[in-house]
Scaffold this motif. Sequence first.
Motif, short mmCIF file in Angstrom:
data_model
loop_
_atom_site.label_atom_id
_atom_site.label_comp_id
_atom_site.label_asym_id
_atom_site.label_seq_id
_atom_site.Cartn_x
_atom_site.Cartn_y
_atom_site.Cartn_z
N GLN A 165 56.79 61.49 61.59
CA GLN A 165 58.13 61.94 61.97
C GLN A 165 58.10 62.70 63.29
O GLN A 165 59.00 62.55 64.12
N VAL A 166 57.06 63.52 63.50
CA VAL A 166 56.93 64.26 64.77
C VAL A 166 56.78 63.28 65.92
O VAL A 166 57.39 63.45 66.98
N PHE A 167 55.99 62.23 65.72
CA PHE A 167 55.79 61.22 66.76
C PHE A 167 57.07 60.43 67.01
O PHE A 167 57.44 60.17 68.16
N LYS A 168 57.79 60.06 65.94
CA LYS A 168 59.01 59.26 66.07
C LYS A 168 60.13 60.04 66.77
O LYS A 168 60.99 59.44 67.40
N GLN A 169 60.10 61.37 66.65
CA GLN A 169 61.12 62.18 67.31
C GLN A 169 60.72 62.57 68.73
O GLN A 169 61.32 63.46 69.33
N ASN A 170 59.70 61.92 69.26
CA ASN A 170 59.22 62.12 70.63
C ASN A 170 58.84 63.57 70.93
O ASN A 170 59.02 64.06 72.04
N MET A 171 58.29 64.24 69.93
CA MET A 171 57.80 65.60 70.14
C MET A 171 56.33 65.57 70.56
O MET A 171 55.81 66.58 71.03
N ALA A 172 55.69 64.41 70.39
CA ALA A 172 54.28 64.27 70.73
C ALA A 172 54.09 63.01 71.57
O ALA A 172 54.88 62.07 71.49
N VAL A 199 47.53 66.66 65.85
CA VAL A 199 46.97 67.89 66.41
C VAL A 199 48.03 68.99 66.44
O VAL A 199 47.77 70.14 66.07
N LEU A 200 49.26 68.63 66.86
CA LEU A 200 50.34 69.61 66.92
C LEU A 200 50.63 70.20 65.53
O LEU A 200 50.81 71.41 65.38
N VAL A 201 50.67 69.32 64.54
CA VAL A 201 50.95 69.77 63.17
C VAL A 201 49.82 70.67 62.68
O VAL A 201 50.05 71.76 62.17
N ARG A 202 48.60 70.21 62.89
CA ARG A 202 47.43 70.93 62.36
C ARG A 202 47.25 72.30 63.03
O ARG A 202 46.77 73.25 62.39
N GLN A 203 47.64 72.43 64.28
CA GLN A 203 47.47 73.69 65.00
C GLN A 203 48.66 74.64 64.84
O GLN A 203 48.74 75.66 65.50
N LYS A 229 62.54 76.86 58.53
CA LYS A 229 61.96 78.11 59.05
C LYS A 229 60.47 78.20 58.76
O LYS A 229 59.81 79.13 59.21
N GLN A 230 59.94 77.24 57.99
CA GLN A 230 58.56 77.30 57.52
C GLN A 230 57.64 76.49 58.42
O GLN A 230 57.87 75.31 58.65
N ILE A 231 56.57 77.13 58.93
CA ILE A 231 55.55 76.39 59.69
C ILE A 231 54.75 75.55 58.71
O ILE A 231 54.25 76.06 57.70
N VAL A 232 54.62 74.26 58.99
CA VAL A 232 53.86 73.35 58.14
C VAL A 232 52.69 72.82 58.95
O VAL A 232 52.88 72.26 60.03
N ASN A 233 51.47 73.01 58.43
CA ASN A 233 50.30 72.52 59.16
C ASN A 233 49.56 71.45 58.38
O ASN A 233 48.35 71.28 58.51
N VAL A 234 50.29 70.70 57.56
CA VAL A 234 49.70 69.60 56.78
C VAL A 234 50.30 68.30 57.29
O VAL A 234 51.49 68.05 57.09
N PRO A 235 49.49 67.45 57.95
CA PRO A 235 50.03 66.20 58.51
C PRO A 235 50.61 65.25 57.46
O PRO A 235 51.50 64.48 57.75
N SER A 236 50.10 65.32 56.22
CA SER A 236 50.56 64.40 55.19
C SER A 236 51.77 64.93 54.43
O SER A 236 52.17 64.34 53.43
N PHE A 237 52.38 66.03 54.90
CA PHE A 237 53.58 66.60 54.27
C PHE A 237 54.67 65.54 54.25
O PHE A 237 55.01 64.96 55.28
N SER A 291 65.74 67.38 55.22
CA SER A 291 65.02 68.32 56.10
C SER A 291 64.47 67.62 57.35
O SER A 291 63.82 68.26 58.17
N GLN A 292 64.74 66.34 57.50
CA GLN A 292 64.25 65.59 58.66
C GLN A 292 64.83 66.12 59.96
O GLN A 292 64.14 66.20 60.97
N LYS A 293 66.10 66.52 59.93
CA LYS A 293 66.75 67.01 61.16
C LYS A 293 66.32 68.43 61.50
O LYS A 293 66.64 68.92 62.58
N HIS A 294 65.59 69.10 60.60
CA HIS A 294 65.15 70.47 60.84
C HIS A 294 63.72 70.56 61.37
O HIS A 294 63.18 71.66 61.48
N ILE A 295 63.10 69.42 61.69
CA ILE A 295 61.75 69.42 62.26
C ILE A 295 61.86 69.88 63.71
O ILE A 295 62.62 69.31 64.49
N ASP A 296 61.10 70.92 64.05
CA ASP A 296 61.17 71.46 65.40
C ASP A 296 59.87 72.19 65.71
O ASP A 296 59.03 72.37 64.82
#
Length: 191
Positions: A114-121, A129-133, A140-148, A154-159
Amino acid sequence: MPSTSCLRTHSKTAKTPRRPYEKERLDNELQLIGKYGLKNKREVWRVQYTLSKIRSAARALLTLPENDPKRLFEGAALLRRLHRYGILDEDRTQLDYVLGVTIENFLERRLQTQVFKQNMAKSIHHARVLVRQGHIRVGKQIVNVPSFMVRTDSQKHIDFALTSPFGGGKPGRVKRKKAKKSAGGEGGDDD
């Protein structure tokens, strides 16, 4: 206080293939790993295992009569769960459609994808790497699990995280060091 090792869940999360050197399966797995930026084959097998459990539950429910209370209740719950995660389209409201769900439907809903599809990476690997770091938040919650698994609501709240340099936080270590070096002139290098 009891040790935490006895409180862990010991159920399997993945199932290894029955035939280890089947060329067609190996090629398909490698293709999925490349397309979705997975770390290893176990990540593919884990999703396959989840998919097989969902499909077997659907098959068991389909053997029951149409108006059986168990089929109505559990079938609706299964479909609702798949709709909530965006694995199944909202217009597909019958149990038969659950059997048509593929592994790609699950992999598309991962936070990394989803991060890649939204052109954030820049790439699918950069997204991981972005998710893991800790640069990505969902709500409002930082998520560092790529398989989340990202839900549709909540798709529109990815930032980017507020503490991340990408999201307006303080600059990273290297940028701070360069700024300090340029501000202080070309003085001695003191770490």
